[in-house]
Design an enzyme around this catalytic site. Structure first.
Site, PDB file in Angstrom:
ATOM      1  N   HIS A 154       0.835  -1.222   0.000  1.00 44.18           N
ATOM      2  CA  HIS A 154       0.000   0.000   0.000  1.00 44.18           C
ATOM      3  C   HIS A 154       0.863   1.263   0.000  1.00 44.18           C
ATOM      4  CE1 HIS A 154      -3.290  -2.735   1.259  1.00 44.18           C
ATOM      5  NE2 HIS A 154      -2.355  -3.254   2.035  1.00 44.18           N
ATOM      6  N   SER A 275      13.455  22.370 -15.894  1.00 43.36           N
ATOM      7  CA  SER A 275      12.225  23.102 -16.166  1.00 43.36           C
ATOM      8  C   SER A 275      12.582  24.429 -16.830  1.00 43.36           C
ATOM      9  CB  SER A 275      11.494  23.323 -14.837  1.00 43.36           C
ATOM     10  OG  SER A 275      10.717  24.491 -14.895  1.00 43.36           O
ATOM     11  N   LYS A 281      15.107  22.565 -11.000  1.00 42.67           N
ATOM     12  CA  LYS A 281      14.445  21.284 -11.250  1.00 42.67           C
ATOM     13  C   LYS A 281      15.280  20.305 -12.074  1.00 42.67           C
ATOM     14  CE  LYS A 281      10.556  20.190 -10.766  1.00 42.67           C
ATOM     15  NZ  LYS A 281       9.238  20.541 -11.256  1.00 42.67           N
ATOM     16  N   GLU A 288       8.887   9.091 -17.070  1.00 45.33           N
ATOM     17  CA  GLU A 288       7.498   9.559 -17.240  1.00 45.33           C
ATOM     18  C   GLU A 288       6.985   9.210 -18.631  1.00 45.33           C
ATOM     19  OE1 GLU A 288       7.572  13.360 -14.154  1.00 45.33           O
ATOM     20  OE2 GLU A 288       7.863  13.703 -16.260  1.00 45.33           O
TER      21      GLU A 288
END
Ligand code: ARG
Length: 461
Positions: A154, A275, A281, A288
């Site tokens: 979980h 970014s 970043k 992704e």
């Protein structure tokens, strides 16, 4: 020209484009030529064409192959599809003899053969790339069979495991994917050529010869089924979907692990981007995208399933829609495997952060309960409730259960007040991990045993 004529010409052009598949089935040119050469050889062996005619056909087809390989072939929708394009070029090159290549054959069995050859070749190619990925994961596993990390259920801390063991979970997934490609290859290794339009042919062909020449196991059993079903392509799309699902799961973990919250791993800079607005970043774009591309692959599977579901026997033009999704899924898995393999090969692992993460969440709580079951002869449910009190004590002190002193543990509840000091060794995180020695369990010993199983597999055939 009147307006009506212009409209008519425009419509004809749109219809030609709508009907044509040349712009994507040109991808099958090598398989088409291979199939035609095999077919012509069989025709010659059976005395349906002469050896001289066969040799002219073969030379012509090889010339066309070379032209396409070298980019000297003009694909034009006036040819409709790759089969017509190659046949008309053959006739242009060698004259009327070229017209004999289509004896005892139809485009229906021709396309079924070309496409099956493509699917079979790419099944093997993708299968082999899965093995390369597994071998990289096994290498990581063998370096980290003693690197503690929190095992989760979980997405909550559950029990201590080692990072090598975690990698072996993915090895198991990708090995099953490999096996799935292998099974599909065997199931589909039958040659449709010679099925003709739908009912076979009156010519005295020998389907075993073409099957052998093309490397299939045997000819297919029913001509009508052979020209119409595309379950072999669906096998590939399904197998690709599952492999992408596994890639997506690993990508998801890489994304989580490279966040500040985890910091378990760092990906090589070439797999991250910055970014345009936030200079600090480092975004995990590559995993992704691997996760995102899984969506289109599922789409291709559902797309072809839907195309096929209402088709009456035998060939229907609907099946022309079978190719683009397959090409796309093959390309997507192919590149995804290449990239993921390299991401993993260059991955930097931070064992110190994994260890730190093990010290929150009372990962060895189950070990306290197990200790009481084994050494104090308590029923598990009772031991479970006593352990809950020890966990509450640790929370109260702001410590992990593995960090409690024997006095702290004894003071957590009456049932523990006389507990032997040796219990602390059971609460130790590494001992906890190493206690799970069952086959396929997380102990370093079991991990090393299974690493050997995978290594042997990686080096087999
Ligand atoms: N381009 C067609 C396809 O991909 C080839 C077969 C066409 N056969 C036919 N009878 N129209 O399915």
């Amino acid at each position: 020209m009147t307006n009506n004529q212009i409209l008519k010409n425009t419509n004809a052009k749109i219809l030609d484009e709508f009907n044509a598949s040349i712009m994507f089935d040109k991808n099958l040119y090598a398989q088409d030529i291979k199939g035609s050469i095999a077919h012509s050889k069989m025709l010659a062996l059976q005395g349906i064409i002469t050896a001289e005619e066969q040799s002219q056909i073969e030379v012509g087809l090889n010339t066309i192959k070379q032209m396409i390989d070298e980019g000297n072939f003009v694909f034009d929708i006036s040819s409709e599809d790759i089969h017509m394009a190659i046949e008309s070029k053959l006739i242009e090159l060698i004259g009327d003899v070229g017209k004999k290549v289509h004896t005892a054959r139809s485009r229906n069995d021709q396309v079924a053969t070309d496409f099956r050859l493509y699917v079979q070749e790419h099944t093997i190619l993708l299968r082999d790339k899965l093995k390369v990925l597994v071998s990289v994961l096994v290498d990581i596993a063998s370096k980290h069979s003693d690197t503690l990390m929190p095992g989760m259920t979980h997405l909550q801390h559950a029990q201590p495991i080692n990072f090598g063991y975690h990698m072996l979970s993915y090895c198991a997934m990708f090995k099953r994917d490999f096996d799935r490609f292998e099974d599909a290859f065997k199931r589909n290794n039958y040659c449709p050529l010679g099925s003709a339009a739908l009912a076979g042919t009156p010519h005295n062909i020998d389907r075993y010869t073409t099957s052998d020449l093309l490397g299939f196991y045997a000819p297919t059993l029913n001509a009508q089924d052979s020209v119409s079903d595309r379950d072999f392509a669906l096998d590939l799309l399904y197998n690709i979907s599952i492999a992408m699902m596994h890639i997506s799961r690993l990508s998801e973990e890489l994304i989580l692990w490279s966040s500040y919250e985890f910091k378990f791993v760092s990906m090589s800079d070439e797999y991250a981007t910055t970014s345009s607005i936030m200079p600090q970043k480092k975004n995990p774009d590559v995993p992704e995208l691997l996760r995102g591309k899984t969506g289109r692959v599922y789409g291709n599977l559902i797309g072809l399933l839907t195309v096929m579901k209402g088709l009456p026997l035998a060939y229907n033009k609907d099946t022309q829609e079978d190719k683009e999704g397959v090409f796309d899924s093959v390309k997507t898995l192919d590149i995804s495997l290449e990239i993921l393999t390299d991401v993993m090969r260059t991955l930097v692992i931070h064992p110190e952060n994994m260890l730190k993460a093990c010290k929150v969440g009372h990962l060895s709580a189950t070990d306290l309960a197990d200790y009481m079951v084994t050494n104090l002869n308590l029923p598990f449910r009772e031991a479970y409730y006593i352990t809950k009190q020890a966990v509450a004590k640790a929370n109260e002190l702001g410590k992990d259960i593995s960090e409690l002193s024997i006095e702290e543990l004894r003071s957590s509840c009456d049932e523990l007040k006389n507990i032997d000091e040796e219990v602390l060794t059971y609460l130790d995180l590494r001992n906890s991990m190493n206690s799970r020695k069952s086959y396929g369990g997380t102990s370093t010993q079991s991990t090393l045993e299974i690493i050997e199983v995978f290594r042997e597999w990686c080096f087999s055939f």
